[in-house]
Design a protein around this motif. Structure first.
Motif, PDB file in Angstrom:
ATOM      1  N   GLY A   1      19.825 -37.429  35.058  1.00  0.00           N
ATOM      2  CA  GLY A   1      19.272 -37.232  33.726  1.00  0.00           C
ATOM      3  C   GLY A   1      18.895 -38.509  33.015  1.00  0.00           C
ATOM      4  N   PHE A   2      18.982 -39.638  33.686  1.00  0.00           N
ATOM      5  CA  PHE A   2      18.558 -40.909  33.099  1.00  0.00           C
ATOM      6  C   PHE A   2      18.136 -41.844  34.219  1.00  0.00           C
ATOM      7  CE2 PHE A   2      23.126 -41.288  33.847  1.00  0.00           C
ATOM      8  CZ  PHE A   2      23.237 -42.509  34.484  1.00  0.00           C
ATOM      9  N   GLY A   3      17.436 -42.900  33.835  1.00  0.00           N
ATOM     10  CA  GLY A   3      16.981 -43.886  34.807  1.00  0.00           C
ATOM     11  C   GLY A   3      17.520 -45.259  34.477  1.00  0.00           C
ATOM     12  N   LEU A   4      17.236 -46.224  35.321  1.00  0.00           N
ATOM     13  CA  LEU A   4      17.735 -47.583  35.103  1.00  0.00           C
ATOM     14  C   LEU A   4      17.228 -48.160  33.785  1.00  0.00           C
ATOM     15  CD1 LEU A   4      17.378 -49.129  38.690  1.00  0.00           C
ATOM     16  CD2 LEU A   4      19.388 -48.078  37.634  1.00  0.00           C
TER      17      LEU A   4
ATOM     18  N   LEU B   1      22.073 -33.068  28.424  1.00  0.00           N
ATOM     19  CA  LEU B   1      20.795 -32.385  28.617  1.00  0.00           C
ATOM     20  C   LEU B   1      19.869 -32.663  27.428  1.00  0.00           C
ATOM     21  CD1 LEU B   1      19.084 -30.498  30.316  1.00  0.00           C
ATOM     22  CD2 LEU B   1      20.173 -28.563  29.167  1.00  0.00           C
ATOM     23  N   GLU B   2      20.412 -32.576  26.222  1.00  0.00           N
ATOM     24  CA  GLU B   2      19.613 -32.878  25.032  1.00  0.00           C
ATOM     25  C   GLU B   2      19.132 -34.322  25.058  1.00  0.00           C
ATOM     26  OE1 GLU B   2      20.152 -33.010  20.162  1.00  0.00           O
ATOM     27  OE2 GLU B   2      21.645 -31.977  21.402  1.00  0.00           O
ATOM     28  N   GLU B   3      20.019 -35.237  25.456  1.00  0.00           N
ATOM     29  CA  GLU B   3      19.638 -36.652  25.535  1.00  0.00           C
ATOM     30  C   GLU B   3      18.494 -36.856  26.526  1.00  0.00           C
ATOM     31  OE1 GLU B   3      20.528 -39.292  23.965  1.00  0.00           O
ATOM     32  OE2 GLU B   3      22.407 -38.894  22.963  1.00  0.00           O
ATOM     33  N   ALA B   4      18.578 -36.189  27.667  1.00  0.00           N
ATOM     34  CA  ALA B   4      17.536 -36.346  28.691  1.00  0.00           C
ATOM     35  C   ALA B   4      16.185 -35.850  28.172  1.00  0.00           C
ATOM     36  CB  ALA B   4      17.925 -35.589  29.957  1.00  0.00           C
TER      37      ALA B   4
ATOM     38  N   VAL C   1      15.240 -35.579  24.973  1.00  0.00           N
ATOM     39  CA  VAL C   1      14.783 -36.446  23.880  1.00  0.00           C
ATOM     40  C   VAL C   1      14.193 -37.744  24.429  1.00  0.00           C
ATOM     41  CG1 VAL C   1      15.594 -37.882  21.959  1.00  0.00           C
ATOM     42  CG2 VAL C   1      16.268 -35.477  22.097  1.00  0.00           C
ATOM     43  N   ARG C   2      14.829 -38.320  25.453  1.00  0.00           N
ATOM     44  CA  ARG C   2      14.287 -39.557  26.035  1.00  0.00           C
ATOM     45  C   ARG C   2      12.906 -39.314  26.636  1.00  0.00           C
ATOM     46  NH1 ARG C   2      19.575 -40.233  27.772  1.00  0.00           N
ATOM     47  NH2 ARG C   2      19.089 -39.433  29.842  1.00  0.00           N
ATOM     48  N   ALA C   3      12.751 -38.171  27.301  1.00  0.00           N
ATOM     49  CA  ALA C   3      11.453 -37.851  27.899  1.00  0.00           C
ATOM     50  C   ALA C   3      10.386 -37.652  26.825  1.00  0.00           C
ATOM     51  CB  ALA C   3      11.574 -36.598  28.768  1.00  0.00           C
ATOM     52  N   LEU C   4      10.759 -37.026  25.721  1.00  0.00           N
ATOM     53  CA  LEU C   4       9.802 -36.799  24.639  1.00  0.00           C
ATOM     54  C   LEU C   4       9.405 -38.106  23.965  1.00  0.00           C
ATOM     55  CD1 LEU C   4      11.355 -33.608  22.985  1.00  0.00           C
ATOM     56  CD2 LEU C   4       9.322 -33.723  24.433  1.00  0.00           C
ATOM     57  N   ARG C   5      10.369 -38.974  23.730  1.00  0.00           N
ATOM     58  CA  ARG C   5      10.091 -40.228  23.022  1.00  0.00           C
ATOM     59  C   ARG C   5       9.183 -41.158  23.825  1.00  0.00           C
ATOM     60  NH1 ARG C   5      16.102 -41.670  20.494  1.00  0.00           N
ATOM     61  NH2 ARG C   5      16.077 -40.033  18.890  1.00  0.00           N
ATOM     62  N   ALA C   6       9.147 -40.965  25.117  1.00  0.00           N
ATOM     63  CA  ALA C   6       8.311 -41.832  25.945  1.00  0.00           C
ATOM     64  C   ALA C   6       6.841 -41.719  25.555  1.00  0.00           C
ATOM     65  CB  ALA C   6       8.500 -41.498  27.419  1.00  0.00           C
ATOM     66  N   ASP C   7       6.403 -40.512  25.177  1.00  0.00           N
ATOM     67  CA  ASP C   7       4.992 -40.347  24.766  1.00  0.00           C
ATOM     68  C   ASP C   7       4.853 -38.994  24.063  1.00  0.00           C
ATOM     69  OD1 ASP C   7       2.296 -40.304  24.364  1.00  0.00           O
ATOM     70  OD2 ASP C   7       1.743 -40.725  26.438  1.00  0.00           O
ATOM     71  N   LEU C   8       4.983 -39.000  22.742  1.00  0.00           N
ATOM     72  CA  LEU C   8       4.865 -37.755  21.977  1.00  0.00           C
ATOM     73  C   LEU C   8       3.444 -37.201  21.998  1.00  0.00           C
ATOM     74  CD1 LEU C   8       7.118 -38.565  18.884  1.00  0.00           C
ATOM     75  CD2 LEU C   8       7.514 -36.795  20.605  1.00  0.00           C
ATOM     76  N   ARG C   9       2.481 -38.037  22.349  1.00  0.00           N
ATOM     77  CA  ARG C   9       1.102 -37.559  22.406  1.00  0.00           C
ATOM     78  C   ARG C   9       0.881 -36.635  23.595  1.00  0.00           C
ATOM     79  NH1 ARG C   9      -1.262 -43.558  22.104  1.00  0.00           N
ATOM     80  NH2 ARG C   9       0.481 -43.717  23.565  1.00  0.00           N
TER      81      ARG C   9
END
Length: 349
Positions: free
Chosen positions: A50-53, A248-251, A253-261
């Motif tokens: 659920g996360f990367g380096l 799960l929520e953190e994963a 949110v991180r994916a969304l913040r990468a590019d909300l567009r």
């Protein structure tokens, strides 16, 4: 339903608690660092968790017990000849303890140092509970694993005791040592390495995980009363914290913040955490959440922050927050805050 087949409420609570991402990833960073030093594939070590380096460089990043325990199990299989808890404690950077280390250095003496360490050190405090018990033989610190997971707990307790001793020697001097150490687990093949490190008798198969330090206070050269008080206040504030999100929520949110567009579809996020899309949606629903609500919240956070902290035009704010036009942005701002974008920018209302 037969009583023996009914779910254990305590076990269910522990299971849910294990997925709350509220622990600083000190152990995770140490494991990744160790694999990198050995030219091993650190990216593969964290894959599917659920996360990367890249997430490990974010100040606010947190992990759950479930993520950490899976990582420890993987590392144990890949480094079978190592005392993993001791290895990580010895190889880690002391600076990774941040404010906690400053607090230890500012303590008046070794007794105050151990008190602060018991309350606030942030490596395994969400996974192992430390509490003090003054016995006749000295200051006893008891470590109690928060989850019934013997193999992982053995690594966590070993790491907690080894890290505490390393920090104590850095602060109080290289000759500072415990009087005795006891572990609840069976003796490992490399038990002699632990005794050599702790420089005191080490026993296994004990009723409690216990480390005993001298009761007589020893002065600390770097003591500073005001700094110690400030560190305690800041550490206490941080410990109270805010509501912790699940892993799960953190994963998500991180994916969304990468590019909300261009927010990723639910299916791709589910694949990144080794879940089916259906399972991911069900787990969100069980937590009172939804993908749409998380996306809406992140767009709100980004849009309000851009309005309040920058001079970007409404067109730019809308574009960076993932809205198709300024009209959609205005409606959303009104729904979120009850104000217009101009009022938000001016701090009105």
């Amino acid at each position: 339903m037969d009583i023996e087949t009914q779910p254990d409420p305590a076990a269910l609570r522990r299971s849910h608690r294990a997925t709350i991402a509220d622990a600083e990833p000190i152990l995770v960073r140490q494991l990744v660092g160790e694999f990198t030093r050995r030219d091993m594939d650190a990216a593969a070590l964290v894959r599917g968790l659920g996360f990367g380096l890249e997430d490990l460089t974010a100040f606010e990043f947190r992990v759950s017990y479930a993520q950490t325990s899976r990582l420890i199990r993987r590392a144990t299989l890949l480094l079978p000849q190592q005392q993993l808890g001791l290895l990580l404690a010895r190889a880690s950077s002391l600076a990774s303890w941040g404010l906690g280390l400053i607090g230890l250095m500012a303590s008046a003496d070794t007794v105050d140092m151990l008190d602060l360490a018991t309350e606030y050190l942030r490596s395994t405090d969400h996974f192992v509970s430390l509490h003090r018990s003054d016995g006749e033989g000295g200051i006893e610190l008891i470590a109690e694993p928060r989850f019934p997971d013997p193999d992982v707990s053995a690594v966590l307790v070993e790491n907690a005791f080894a890290a505490l001793v390393r920090l104590s020697r850095f602060v109080a001097g290289p000759n500072f040592a415990p009087l005795s150490v006891g572990f609840g687990c069976a003796a490992p093949p490399a038990a002699a390495a632990l005794e050599e490190y702790f420089r005191c008798p080490v026993q296994f198969g004990q009723g409690q995980n216990r480390i005993v330090f001298p009761a007589a206070p020893q002065p600390i050269a770097s003591a500073d009363l005001l700094t110690a008080q400030l560190c305690r206040q800041l550490l206490a504030q941080r410990q109270r914290g805010e509501r912790a999100a699940s892993e799960l929520e953190e994963a998500i949110v991180r994916a969304l913040r990468a590019d909300l567009r261009r927010p990723p579809p639910v299916k791709s996020i589910a694949q990144s955490v080794n879940l089916s899309e259906r399972t991911l949606r069900r787990r969100l629903q069980q937590s009172g959440l939804s993908y749409a609500a998380l996306l809406d919240n992140e767009r709100m956070r980004r849009a309000v922050a851009l309005l309040a902290e920058s001079e970007r035009s409404l067109v730019e704010v809308a574009e960076q927050s993932g809205f198709t036009d300024t009209r959609s942005l205005r409606r959303a701002i009104k729904r979120w805050t009850g104000r217009t974008p101009t009022q938000v920018r001016r701090g009105e209302g």
